[in-house]
Structure formats: structure tokens, C-alpha cells
Design an enzyme around this catalytic site. Structure first.
Site, PDB file in Angstrom:
ATOM      1  N   SER A 158       0.851  -1.456   0.261  1.00  0.00           N
ATOM      2  CA  SER A 158      -0.191  -0.055   0.179  1.00  0.00           C
ATOM      3  C   SER A 158       0.874   1.111   0.285  1.00  0.00           C
ATOM      4  O   SER A 158       1.363   1.646  -0.645  1.00  0.00           O
ATOM      5  CB  SER A 158      -1.121  -0.119   1.490  1.00  0.00           C
ATOM      6  OG  SER A 158      -2.075   1.111   0.899  1.00  0.00           O
ATOM      7  N   ASP A 256     -10.404  -4.096  -3.823  1.00  0.00           N
ATOM      8  CA  ASP A 256      -9.844  -2.741  -3.653  1.00  0.00           C
ATOM      9  C   ASP A 256      -9.676  -1.507  -4.223  1.00  0.00           C
ATOM     10  O   ASP A 256      -9.574  -1.614  -5.325  1.00  0.00           O
ATOM     11  CB  ASP A 256      -8.023  -3.339  -3.554  1.00  0.00           C
ATOM     12  CG  ASP A 256      -6.854  -2.735  -3.060  1.00  0.00           C
ATOM     13  OD1 ASP A 256      -7.237  -1.526  -2.522  1.00  0.00           O
ATOM     14  OD2 ASP A 256      -5.870  -3.369  -3.036  1.00  0.00           O
ATOM     15  N   HIS A 286      -7.975  -5.758   0.087  1.00  0.00           N
ATOM     16  CA  HIS A 286      -6.778  -4.683   0.344  1.00  0.00           C
ATOM     17  C   HIS A 286      -5.961  -5.044   1.472  1.00  0.00           C
ATOM     18  O   HIS A 286      -7.362  -5.178   2.266  1.00  0.00           O
ATOM     19  CB  HIS A 286      -7.384  -3.460   0.317  1.00  0.00           C
ATOM     20  CG  HIS A 286      -6.038  -2.278   0.601  1.00  0.00           C
ATOM     21  ND1 HIS A 286      -5.086  -2.419  -0.291  1.00  0.00           N
ATOM     22  CD2 HIS A 286      -5.035  -2.552   1.687  1.00  0.00           C
ATOM     23  CE1 HIS A 286      -4.080  -1.209   0.103  1.00  0.00           C
ATOM     24  NE2 HIS A 286      -3.770  -1.272   1.838  1.00  0.00           N
TER      25      HIS A 286
END
Length: 313
Positions: A158, A256, A286
């Protein structure tokens, strides 16, 4: 394409729903940090590795805490410099401890996890400068910690994947250390100023752990001067030329908000002649790679990353 997340993921989402906790964007920064720490603590301890050592290196803003994981066997081992996720605002060495342990064992490499400075106290580009400094430190001093300075990779999830990608760009610009590979786990690489219409932000706006409104909140904390929204170190998708960056492993998840920008970045890298492995997980959300021991796909993802690192090293 999966209609809904895997049952194992649905159980995790249900558990999150059952907690009477407001979403990240609706609480204070401190509370958001505490929430992620608590969630990581609930997952329990990760795998045993040969050694774990905490120390500090010199960063551009002062002492930079790091944690070194070493696998079994004689060194010097190749090393993955790892940057944790958390929207540049939350996350720590602790929240990603289990993931780093799994990567150490699976890839049979050292992992140096970096506790870079967080926003809003330290807005962009502080985290990028810390990430680059950590890579430079490993290249210069890695022999002191028994790692192979000729085999350095960067990786993260991320926001940490964003820092990894940004670091590969900075290495090109500054003639920095040679990097063997980059591991981008559901990377955040886009910018609000890009005229990209990513369907995944709408399709997965809420209900799948990371929500679109949280992403907006993270960017607000991290980028405190709008001019930086046009900086390729904030949004590597803005980079005009990616041909000089190392080979990449990119993971994306169907449910996500960041799904589409990860795919587009993989396409951009490939178009610029970079070797890319794109692993798309159709029924994942995610954050799934950190759910070791809870979601089977986390182990699959780690094994896949490890195989690519092994090839690159």
C-alpha cells in the site's frame, strides 16, 4: 471475476463489522494508529526467524528505527528493505512484524523493516526521504549487519509500496544504489490530479476494509501542499520514464480501491521494458497479504513474492 470476497475474507470483514469502531477517516490520527496496532495484536505472533534485531540508523530527520530479520544459514544474505503500509499515517514495525517474518523465511533473505516518519507530523516528502536513506544506508553499511550489499531489493504494501516505487525513481535521479527488484503489494501510485478514471475506487468504495474515503483522508494528512500532488515521488504513475527501474512483482486484489492503479502501473512498467510479474487475487481485499494464518491466499502471495525475489537475487 469473483462476485464477492473469499469466505475466509468475509469472516474477517464480519469480525471488523462486529467491532463498534468508527472508520479511520472518522477518528483522530492517534486513534487510527491505535486501531491498527490492536488489529495486528489480535493476529498474534508471526513465525520464528533465526534472529531479530532492533536498532537505529541515521535518517534525514534524525534517528530512524529499523528492525532486521535474518533467516537461518550463513550470511551474508540478500536483503529486502521493507516499508509498511498504513496510508503514510498509521502502521509501524509492530503492525507488519508477522508479514516481515514470513517474507524472511519464505525468501530466505534478510528483511530490514523501516519505521519511516509518519504524517501529518511529517508530511510528504519525509517518508520518501527516509525510505531512500534506508536503502543508501544498507548499500554503504550492510556488511556490518551481514547482508549482501550487491543484492538489495525494496518492497512494501500500500503506502509502503508507494515508497518502494518512489525509491526506485529516486535511485535513478540521484545515481543511488543498484536495486535487484521491487515488490509492490497493492500499491498506491496514483494522484488526484491524474485524469485516470479508476473504476475500482467506485466499485470498492466501502465495505472491503480499505475505503475510498479513508484513502482521501490519508492523502490529506500526507500531502499538505497541493503542488506535491504533481510530484512523481508522491505518485509514481506521473513518472514519464520508468525504463531504468528494477524488475517488479505487483500484487493486486479484486475488492480493493487500489486495484486498477496497480494494474495500470504494471502496464506502464512493461511498456517501458521492465520485467513485471502481476499477481491478481480475484477474491481478495486490500490488506490480505498481512492476514497470515487467517487467509490462505496470504501464504500463496508470500510464496509467490519469495520465488520472484529468489530469481532476482
Amino acid at each position: 471475476m469473483a462476485d464477492q470476497p473469499h469466505p475466509q475474507v468475509q469472516a474477517v470483514l464480519q469480525m471488523i463489522d462486529d467491532q463498534p469502531v468508527p472508520p479511520t477517516y472518522a477518528v483522530s490520527v492517534e486513534e487510527a494508529r491505535n486501531q491498527l496496532e490492536a488489529m495486528a495484536a489480535m493476529r498474534g505472533d508471526g513465525e520464528d526467524v533465526a534472529t531479530v534485531e532492533n536498532f537505529e540508523i541515521q535518517g534525514p530527520g534524525g534517528a530512524l528505527p529499523v528492525r532486521l530479520y535474518q533467516p537461518d544459514g550463513d550470511g551474508p544474505h540478500p536483503v529486502l528493505v521493507y516499508f509498511h503500509g498504513g496510508g503514510f499515517v498509521i502502521g509501524s514495525l509492530e503492525t507488519h512484524d508477522a508479514l516481515c517474518r514470513s517474507l524472511t523465511n519464505a525468501a530466505d533473505c534478510a528483511v530490514l523493516s523501516v519505521d519511516y516518519r509518519l504524517a501529518p507530523e511529517n508530511p510528504f516528502p519525509a517518508a520518501v526521504e527516509d525510505a531512500y536513506a534506508a536503502v543508501e544506508w544498507v548499500a554503504e553499511h550492510g556488511d556490518h549487519i551481514d547482508v549482501d550489499t550487491d543484492r538489495i531489493a525494496v518492497g512494501g504494501d500500500s503506502a509502503g509500496a508507494n515508497l518502494s516505487a518512489a525509491t526506485t525513481l529516486a535511485v535513478q535521479d540521484r545515481d543511488g544504489p543498484d536495486l535487484a527488484h521491487q515488490v509492490l503489494i497493492y500499491p498506491a501510485v496514483s494522484s488526484p490530479v491524474l485524469d485516470e478514471d479508476f473504476d475500482s475506487y467506485e466499485e470498492n468504495a466501502e465495505g472491503y476494509f480499505l475505503e475510498t474515503e479513508s484513502m482521501e483522508w490519508f492523502v490529506e494528512q500526507y500531502v499538505q501542499d497541493e503542488i506535491h500532488l504533481r510530484n512523481e515521488y508522491f505518485a509514481p504513475l506521473l513518472a514519464e520514464d520508468l525504463s531504468g527501474v528494477p524488475s517488479a512483482t505487483i500484487l493486486t486484489a479484486e475488492f480493493d480501491p487500489l486495484r486498477d492503479e496497480g494494474r495500470v502501473y504494471a502496464d506502464r512498467l512493461e511498456a517501458d521494458g521492465v520485467d513485471v510479474t502481476l499477481d491478481h487475487y480475484e477474491d481478495m481485499i486490500h490488506g490480505f497479504a498481512s492476514m497470515v494464518g487467517v487467509v490462505d491466499a496470504a501464504e500463496e502471495a508470500i510464496e509467490s513474492i519469495a520465488a520472484d525475489l529468489d530469481d532476482a537475487f
